[in-house]
Design a protein around this motif. Structure first.
Motif, mmCIF file in Angstrom:
data_model
loop_
_atom_site.group_PDB
_atom_site.id
_atom_site.type_symbol
_atom_site.label_atom_id
_atom_site.label_comp_id
_atom_site.label_asym_id
_atom_site.label_seq_id
_atom_site.Cartn_x
_atom_site.Cartn_y
_atom_site.Cartn_z
ATOM 1 N N ASP A 291 0.830 -1.199 0.000
ATOM 2 C CA ASP A 291 0.000 0.000 0.000
ATOM 3 C C ASP A 291 0.870 1.258 0.000
ATOM 4 O O ASP A 291 0.576 2.216 -0.702
ATOM 5 C CB ASP A 291 -0.922 -0.013 1.222
ATOM 6 N N ALA A 292 1.953 1.241 0.757
ATOM 7 C CA ALA A 292 2.846 2.401 0.816
ATOM 8 C C ALA A 292 3.498 2.679 -0.530
ATOM 9 O O ALA A 292 3.730 3.827 -0.900
ATOM 10 C CB ALA A 292 3.915 2.182 1.892
ATOM 11 N N ARG A 293 3.803 1.621 -1.278
ATOM 12 C CA ARG A 293 4.415 1.804 -2.608
ATOM 13 C C ARG A 293 3.453 2.477 -3.572
ATOM 14 O O ARG A 293 3.874 3.182 -4.479
ATOM 15 C CB ARG A 293 4.835 0.456 -3.193
ATOM 16 N N HIS A 294 2.168 2.271 -3.388
ATOM 17 C CA HIS A 294 1.179 2.777 -4.340
ATOM 18 C C HIS A 294 0.415 4.010 -3.853
ATOM 19 O O HIS A 294 -0.465 4.492 -4.544
ATOM 20 C CB HIS A 294 0.177 1.668 -4.687
ATOM 21 N N THR A 295 0.777 4.511 -2.665
ATOM 22 C CA THR A 295 0.077 5.658 -2.105
ATOM 23 C C THR A 295 1.042 6.831 -1.987
ATOM 24 O O THR A 295 2.122 6.693 -1.430
ATOM 25 C CB THR A 295 -0.478 5.326 -0.702
ATOM 26 N N THR A 296 0.633 7.969 -2.518
ATOM 27 C CA THR A 296 1.471 9.163 -2.378
ATOM 28 C C THR A 296 1.058 9.922 -1.124
ATOM 29 O O THR A 296 -0.134 10.083 -0.844
ATOM 30 C CB THR A 296 1.337 10.082 -3.608
ATOM 31 N N VAL A 297 2.048 10.370 -0.386
ATOM 32 C CA VAL A 297 1.797 11.105 0.848
ATOM 33 C C VAL A 297 1.677 12.587 0.506
ATOM 34 O O VAL A 297 2.527 13.125 -0.200
ATOM 35 C CB VAL A 297 2.955 10.883 1.845
ATOM 36 N N PRO A 298 0.640 13.265 1.004
ATOM 37 C CA PRO A 298 0.508 14.696 0.741
ATOM 38 C C PRO A 298 1.729 15.462 1.266
ATOM 39 O O PRO A 298 2.326 15.094 2.283
ATOM 40 C CB PRO A 298 -0.751 15.101 1.506
#
Length: 77
Positions: A42-49
């Motif tokens: 999930d972290a690989r595919h989610t961009t953090v604002p």
């Protein structure tokens, strides 16, 4: 009632399109072995604002540095 017509009524082009769709769906599926692996994926595919990222970096920078191990303090760097 099934909204799709029987397979015998589908044209070859429609059958091919359906097979490709099934293949793509199957290829996209990924079995996850553990909750940690799920979080990493999930972290690989989610961009953090940007605001959250900056705030997190400031918070980490304020943490005290960990103490050196006893053997490093005794024997040097």
């Amino acid at each position: 009632m099934d909204p799709r017509p029987p397979a015998s009524r589908l044209t070859q082009q429609e059958q091919l399109a359906e097979q490709q769709q099934v293949a793509q769906t199957t290829a996209a599926a990924h079995e996850v072995g553990s909750p940690e692996e799920l979080l990493r994926q999930d972290a690989r595919h989610t961009t953090v604002p940007e605001r959250v990222r900056d705030r997190l970096q400031r918070s980490i920078a304020q943490e005290p540095q960990p103490r050196k191990p006893w053997w490093r303090r005794l024997f040097g760097p």
